[in-house]
Structures are given as C-alpha cells and as structure tokens.
Scaffold this active site. Structure first.
Site, PDB file in Angstrom:
ATOM      1  N   LEU A 185       1.079  36.991 -21.362  1.00 14.95           N
ATOM      2  CA  LEU A 185       0.215  36.146 -22.399  1.00 14.95           C
ATOM      3  C   LEU A 185       1.479  35.078 -23.275  1.00 14.95           C
ATOM      4  O   LEU A 185       0.553  33.494 -22.870  1.00 14.95           O
ATOM      5  CB  LEU A 185       0.612  36.668 -24.638  1.00 14.95           C
ATOM      6  CG  LEU A 185      -0.163  36.087 -25.340  1.00 14.95           C
ATOM      7  CD1 LEU A 185      -1.800  35.939 -25.553  1.00 14.95           C
ATOM      8  CD2 LEU A 185      -0.088  36.596 -26.927  1.00 14.95           C
ATOM      9  N   PRO A 243       4.065  29.087 -20.982  1.00 16.00           N
ATOM     10  CA  PRO A 243       5.395  27.368 -21.114  1.00 16.00           C
ATOM     11  C   PRO A 243       4.756  27.170 -22.959  1.00 16.00           C
ATOM     12  O   PRO A 243       6.299  26.410 -24.166  1.00 16.00           O
ATOM     13  CB  PRO A 243       5.992  26.832 -20.313  1.00 16.00           C
ATOM     14  CG  PRO A 243       6.130  27.626 -19.193  1.00 16.00           C
ATOM     15  CD  PRO A 243       4.919  28.526 -19.875  1.00 16.00           C
ATOM     16  N   ASN A 244       3.929  26.926 -22.802  1.00 16.48           N
ATOM     17  CA  ASN A 244       2.738  26.205 -23.796  1.00 16.48           C
ATOM     18  C   ASN A 244       2.549  26.637 -25.088  1.00 16.48           C
ATOM     19  O   ASN A 244       1.776  26.683 -25.331  1.00 16.48           O
ATOM     20  CB  ASN A 244       2.291  24.888 -23.701  1.00 16.48           C
ATOM     21  CG  ASN A 244       3.853  23.639 -22.756  1.00 16.48           C
ATOM     22  OD1 ASN A 244       4.826  23.030 -23.672  1.00 16.48           O
ATOM     23  ND2 ASN A 244       3.135  23.286 -21.498  1.00 16.48           N
ATOM     24  N   ALA A 245       1.901  27.961 -24.673  1.00 19.85           N
ATOM     25  CA  ALA A 245       1.248  28.779 -25.118  1.00 19.85           C
ATOM     26  C   ALA A 245       2.042  30.388 -25.854  1.00 19.85           C
ATOM     27  O   ALA A 245       2.068  31.329 -25.005  1.00 19.85           O
ATOM     28  CB  ALA A 245      -0.140  29.410 -24.937  1.00 19.85           C
ATOM     29  N   GLY A 246       1.804  31.037 -26.756  1.00 17.97           N
ATOM     30  CA  GLY A 246       2.111  31.810 -27.632  1.00 17.97           C
ATOM     31  C   GLY A 246       1.229  32.386 -28.342  1.00 17.97           C
ATOM     32  O   GLY A 246      -0.351  32.747 -28.516  1.00 17.97           O
ATOM     33  N   TRP A 304       8.678  35.297 -21.024  1.00 20.05           N
ATOM     34  CA  TRP A 304       9.104  36.420 -21.933  1.00 20.05           C
ATOM     35  C   TRP A 304       7.976  37.754 -22.139  1.00 20.05           C
ATOM     36  O   TRP A 304       8.162  37.959 -22.541  1.00 20.05           O
ATOM     37  CB  TRP A 304       9.130  35.876 -23.653  1.00 20.05           C
ATOM     38  CG  TRP A 304      10.642  34.716 -22.793  1.00 20.05           C
ATOM     39  CD1 TRP A 304      10.927  34.262 -22.773  1.00 20.05           C
ATOM     40  CD2 TRP A 304       9.891  33.729 -24.411  1.00 20.05           C
ATOM     41  NE1 TRP A 304      11.624  32.993 -22.450  1.00 20.05           N
ATOM     42  CE2 TRP A 304      10.488  32.341 -24.074  1.00 20.05           C
ATOM     43  CE3 TRP A 304       9.188  32.698 -25.171  1.00 20.05           C
ATOM     44  CZ2 TRP A 304      11.574  31.111 -24.947  1.00 20.05           C
ATOM     45  CZ3 TRP A 304       9.246  32.241 -25.788  1.00 20.05           C
ATOM     46  CH2 TRP A 304      10.056  30.818 -25.733  1.00 20.05           C
ATOM     47  N   GLY A 346      36.256  42.295 -40.713  1.00 23.20           N
ATOM     48  CA  GLY A 346      36.546  42.075 -39.283  1.00 23.20           C
ATOM     49  C   GLY A 346      36.296  42.458 -37.830  1.00 23.20           C
ATOM     50  O   GLY A 346      36.075  42.229 -36.844  1.00 23.20           O
ATOM     51  N   GLU A 387       5.891  39.093 -30.738  1.00 21.63           N
ATOM     52  CA  GLU A 387       4.806  39.069 -31.624  1.00 21.63           C
ATOM     53  C   GLU A 387       4.660  38.438 -32.543  1.00 21.63           C
ATOM     54  O   GLU A 387       4.219  39.016 -33.620  1.00 21.63           O
ATOM     55  CB  GLU A 387       4.893  41.308 -31.400  1.00 21.63           C
ATOM     56  CG  GLU A 387       5.159  41.904 -30.191  1.00 21.63           C
ATOM     57  CD  GLU A 387       4.693  43.023 -29.963  1.00 21.63           C
ATOM     58  OE1 GLU A 387       3.822  43.461 -30.479  1.00 21.63           O
ATOM     59  OE2 GLU A 387       5.479  43.952 -29.559  1.00 21.63           O
TER      60      GLU A 387
END
Lengths: 257, 380
Positions: free
Chosen positions: B125, B128-131, B156, B341, B364
């Site tokens: 789905l 680079p410019n849509a999720g 991804w 630590g 998601e």
C-alpha cells in the site's frame, strides 16, 4: 495396538511453592502435564503412527485435569479418560492411584502402557510399576528407547547415566525418562480437533471401587520448604590462618568432617 | 459477560508461549543485531498451523478465532518484536484481504498455501507519497486487453522479500468527482518487471523483513483483481481495521516482555541495602506498567471479540492500537529507566523492546491517524 498412557496433572515446575497451614497452596498456580508423562504421550503417538492402533490417555483427578487431557488429545492421542475422584476422595497416594488405574485397565486388554518415570510433584515413581504388578504384566522403568517388533520389545533403560538393554515382550508397561524423545507441540489443527475427540469421565462408582479400597497408606507428617540458602562467609587474614579457620569451621560449624 | 478464555484459547496460548520461549526468544537478539529474517521459524510456525489461525479449515487454516490469533501475536511478539510484526503482517495484511475479498479461485490459489504456512504474502500500500493518504497513490495500472500493466513504486513492505505474491494498490481511473479509483491487484513476485530490494536499515523490529518494490511494466491477468475493482480503497481500510488488532496485540506482547524483565531486575538489584523493588519510586512505576498492560490487553480482546461476533469493531480496533502502542512505549521506556545504566546496554534486551515498540505508534496508521479514525467514528 492398544496403547494407554497414564498422565498426571502437576504443578508447573517454574511455580513458586507457597505453604499455608501445612498444605501447598494451589490457588493461582499454573498446572501442566507432568513433563515425564509428556515423553510417554509422545512415544505412544509415535508407536501408534508406526504400528497402528489407538492411544488412550488416562488421568485421575478433578475436572481441572480436562485441560491437560485435551492437550494430550491435541498432540495426537485418540481418546481420553478422566477418572474424577473429587467428590469421593480427599487424598490419594500412589498405591490407591495404581489400584484405580489397574481396575480401569484390567478388562481393556492393553498391549502397551506408558507412564512418566516420576511425577515432579510427589516424585515416588511407583504408580507405573504398581499398575503393572496389579495387572500381572512386565514393566521396565526409566526407558530412553523403545523398539517394538511384533510381540518382541527391545528397551534401552537409563541406569544412573549408563544404559541397559532389555529384551521383553508385550503386554508391557514402560516409564519414560528424559531423552526418550522430543515431545511435539500440539498443532493448531490438533487443538481445534481435540475438542471433538472423545473424553470419557468416570467416577469410582463406575469402576465398582469402594473408598476403602483406595485408602491412603501414607501419612504426611510435615510439609516444609527447604531452608533458605544463607549468605556465604569470606574468611580474612593470612592464608595460613584462613585455612586453619576453614578446617576448624568445617569441623565445628558445618560438621562435615 | 465472561472474561475467561476458552480451553482452546488457553491451549493455544500455552503452546505458542512454549514455542516462542524455546524457538524464538533465544535468537531474537541475533536477528535484531544482524537484521535477519527468521525464515526457519516461519516454516516451523507454518507446520504448527500458526499462520492459518483465523481462517477456516477448507482454506487450509485452523478454524480459530481472532482472539486466538491476538493471543498468538502477543506471545510471539513477547519473544521477538520483529518476528511478531512479520507474523502479524503475514496473516492480517498478506492473507486476510484474499480471504475477505478474493474469489474462490483466488483463495484456492493464493490463500490456501499461506494458511498452511507454505508461502508468505505481502500487502503493498505505502508509497513515497502515499500511506494513510491514499489519494497520493501514484502507482498506476492500465487495462490493456486482458491484462493490467502496472507501473510504480511501493515502500516499507513487510515480508516482500519472502513473499510469493504482493497485493498492490494502484490507480486505475478517476471518479466523476475527480477522486482516484484505486484497485487492488495480486502481483506474483516472480512476474517480469517486479524488483524487490530489502536493505532498509531500521531502528527496530529488525528481524522483520521490510522491502521496497519497483514495478516496471508488470503485466498481470485481469483475474488478479482482488475484490471490487472500484473499491480498492475501502477494502484496504477494512484490511487495516483487522490489522490494528494485531498491532495492538503485538504492542501488549512487547510491553509484557519489558515489564517482566523490569520486575525481575527490580527484585534482584540491591541498592542501599535492599532490592530496588522495595522503593516506592520503583514500585509505582511497576504498578503503572502492570495496570496499563492489563488495560490494553482487555481492549485487544474486546476488539477481537467484536470482530469474532460480526459486530462493528473499527473504533475499538483503533482505540486498542492507539492505546496499546502508546502505553507500550511508556512501559518499555520505564523498563529501561528501572534498569538504569544496564538498561542502556544491549545485553539486557530492554533497549531492543523500546526500539521495537516505537514502530507500533507508526505502522498500519500512525497514532495521529488512529485519533482521526476514532474522532470520525464518534461523530466529530
């Protein structure tokens, strides 16, 4: 082949044991199939897959044991029997348990009976052999290998780290030692199928057993936890003096020499 | 009302816990360090039927319910967050859309082997410019004769390097109102023109396989359209609803792992003459952690129960995902704090849990998108 497995529901070995009023507290504890009985179940399934027949897993206890029986069915056993003694008995020792199991098994014509070598709670290791004795059949304890050829059986037995090879014949009872096999995980389809497999529930009445027949022969005198490990001591001073003091303490305090 | 798990659910929990403890947990650190995908583990999980939990037997599944599936995700995620993510994605994103929207033929061809654990599938789905903003989708599919020709880029994508097929969303036209028509297409990964590269260097869930997919004149037959060719957008929204339950369950698993380690450490670590678990500052942290995990788990079970009972669950799934991922981040963070630590050292594993859990607030649908989903469902 008619195969039976004797299974006990026990405390999870990773559980913390709490004693209250001289009794082990069971509230909120996790229960599991006795780990040695898991080897017995796995071996029974493997024998059946190789030689054909049917695997029936039997447990004595209350209805809580249904979960462990269903797990055995999910691993691949064919049938399960729960002998529910909750209403009849307050306590049960290995001689009583063996009597109940033998009464159930005596007219079932078992070819092979498998049990764990010991239960990790009571740890007596007696129930299996006692059942064999009552049924009048051969038994071999702490086995690590089982080969069946017709009526002949070859068994490798763990004797305190060494191996002993025994040849015997069916009908036979064996108790499983660690190393016999690697018990499988119950698969998802196995778990889903387990709920449709037969699980018979019996009470002592159904087996014509009187409460007196299974009266415990063991008296519990005291229940206690092992003493807490106390902090160690570091001796100081000259090495020579430390050695002297150590020997002295081993004599007088630890009383080991 | 009944809060008890069924015998089957308990048995599944016990089996998966046992399996994860012995077969997944011992290798988690190694897979995290080297960012390697535990394919052997997936084969074993497949043999046990774990990859087919929520699918019926006729499609190679185990016929379990969503609650059982959520339990399995939690237990696997507790052992290794990356393995848990890949497991959840394989079922919720790889297999579920075909089960819900596929034709009988598609189910036999693609779903059955996945449910049996023989193959893995992915869901492509993100670009680079849509999720979450599907309107930004740039991948295009053009119907030429009997075939779609697909061009575009996905990023991804979980498990793509091991997948037999990827469900790809692509623009196939424009509606009258000017909005894009999105179509889902099943693309075999061995189709000519499909290039998959899996070399992301991730902060966490490093055992999970994550890839970039380039599609260059990829031809698939039009039978590979998944569901309604005009409703690709609403289909993936539905897919994500189900996926959110599993991300919530995964968050609970990772948080539980961090919490158990913190509790154990607090009881063993002596300072000022007593275990630090005796100090109220530490006690309150642990109490908060236990409380938040329990609340999140309840919400996961509720969302899963609603789904199992065919009731609307979108709002509850978003709530579960949002709360569980954010509480998980708090829990993992406090688990490091309790370790001091030592917690900053890889040896204690809690730093891995924090790196792993961060993705749950992003993947998601980010937390912000979950709030958007919830606000719409409550009528804002």
């Amino acid at each position: 082949m008619n195969i039976f497995v004797l299974m006990k529901r026990t405390f999870d070995t990773e559980e913390k044991i709490v004693i209250q009023d001289g009794k082990i507290q069971e509230d909120g504890a996790e229960f599991i199939i006795n780990p040695y009985d898991e080897y017995a179940i796995e071996e029974a399934i493997q024998v059946r897959d190789q030689h054909g027949g049917k695997v029936t897993v039997i447990s004595i206890g209350n209805e809580e044991a249904e979960k462990q029986l269903r797990t055995a069915l999910a691993m691949g056993a064919d049938e399960a029997v729960l002998i529910n003694t909750e209403d009849d008995l307050d306590e049960l020792d290995h001689s009583g348990a063996a009597y109940i199991l033998a009464e159930y098994l005596k007219d079932k014509e078992p070819d092979l009976i498998l049990a764990g070598n010991v239960a990790i709670d009571g740890g007596s290791g007696q129930t299996g052999p006692r059942v064999a004795d009552l049924l009048g059949i051969n038994y071999v304890t702490t086995i690590t290998k089982l080969e069946i050829d017709g009526n002949n059986v070859k068994v490798v037995r763990d004797v305190e780290g060494d191996s002993e090879i025994i040849e015997t014949s069916l009908p036979l009872l064996v108790t499983a030692q660690q190393g016999l096999n690697e018990p499988r995980y119950p698969s998802l389809p196995g778990i889903m199928k387990a709920k449709k497999k037969p699980l018979e529930e019996l009470e002592l009445d159904d087996l014509d057993i009187d409460e007196d027949d299974v009266e415990t022969k063991i008296e519990t005198v005291e229940v206690f936890l092992p003493p807490q490990k106390s902090a160690g001591r570091i001796l100081e001073g000259e090495l020579k003096d430390q050695v002297k003091e150590l020997v002295n303490l081993l004599h007088t305090e630890a009383k080991v020499i | 009302m009944n809060f008890e798990l069924t015998k089957e659910q308990l048995m599944i929990q016990e089996m998966v816990r046992d399996f994860a403890e012995k077969e997944i947990k011992p290798y988690a650190r190694e897979h995290d360090e080297n960012s390697t995908f535990p394919i052997e583990t997936f084969k074993k999980m497949g043999e046990l039927g774990l990859l087919g939990i929520p699918f019926p037997e006729e499609y190679g599944g185990s016929g379990g319910d969503t609650i059982s599936y959520a339990i399995a995700v939690e237990e696997i995620g507790k052992a290794c967050g990356g393995t848990g993510l890949s497991y959840a994605a394989a079922i919720s994103l790889g297999a579920s859309p075909i089960y819900y929207f596929g034709t009988e033929e598609q189910k036999q061809k693609w779903l059955v082997p996945m449910a049996k654990g023989e193959t893995l599938g992915s869901f492509g789905l993100t670009e680079p410019n849509a999720g979450s903003d599907a309107g930004g989708t740039q991948t295009k599919a053009e119907l030429v004769g009997d075939e779609y020709i697909i061009n575009g880029e996905k990023q991804w994508i979980t498990n793509a390097g091991y997948a037999r097929q990827v469900i790809v969303t692509a623009v196939t036209g424009k509606r009258e109102d000017g909005k894009k028509i999105i179509t889902s297409l099943i693309v075999p990964t061995d189709a000519p023109g499909v290039k998959i590269r899996c070399d992301y260097d991730k902060m966490g869930v490093r055992a999970s396989n994550t890839c970039e997919i380039v599609l260059e004149n990829v031809r698939v037959p039009k039978e590979n359209v998944l569901g309604d060719p005009k409703r690709g957008f609403s289909q993936f929204l539905q897919t994500l609803d189900g996926g959110r339950i599993s991300i919530a369950a995964l968050s609970v698993g990772i948080a539980q792992a961090a919490y158990e380690k913190a509790l154990k450490y607090a009881k063993e670590r002596y300072q000022f003459g007593q275990p630090i678990s005796k100090f109220q500052a530490i006690q309150f942290k642990l109490a908060d952690m236990a409380m938040e995990i329990e609340l999140a788990r309840n919400m996961v079970y509720k969302a899963a129960w609603l789904k199992d009972n065919n009731k609307p669950f979108g709002k509850e799934a978003a709530m579960a995902k949002l709360f569980a991922s954010e509480m998980g981040f708090r829990v993992c963070n406090q688990a490091i704090q309790i370790h001091g630590g030592y917690g900053y050292m890889k040896e204690y594993d809690v730093e891995r849990h924090l790196r792993d859990i961060k993705l749950m607030e992003i993947g998601e649908g980010t937390s912000e998108v979950q709030r958007l989903v919830i606000s719409r469902l409550i009528g804002c």
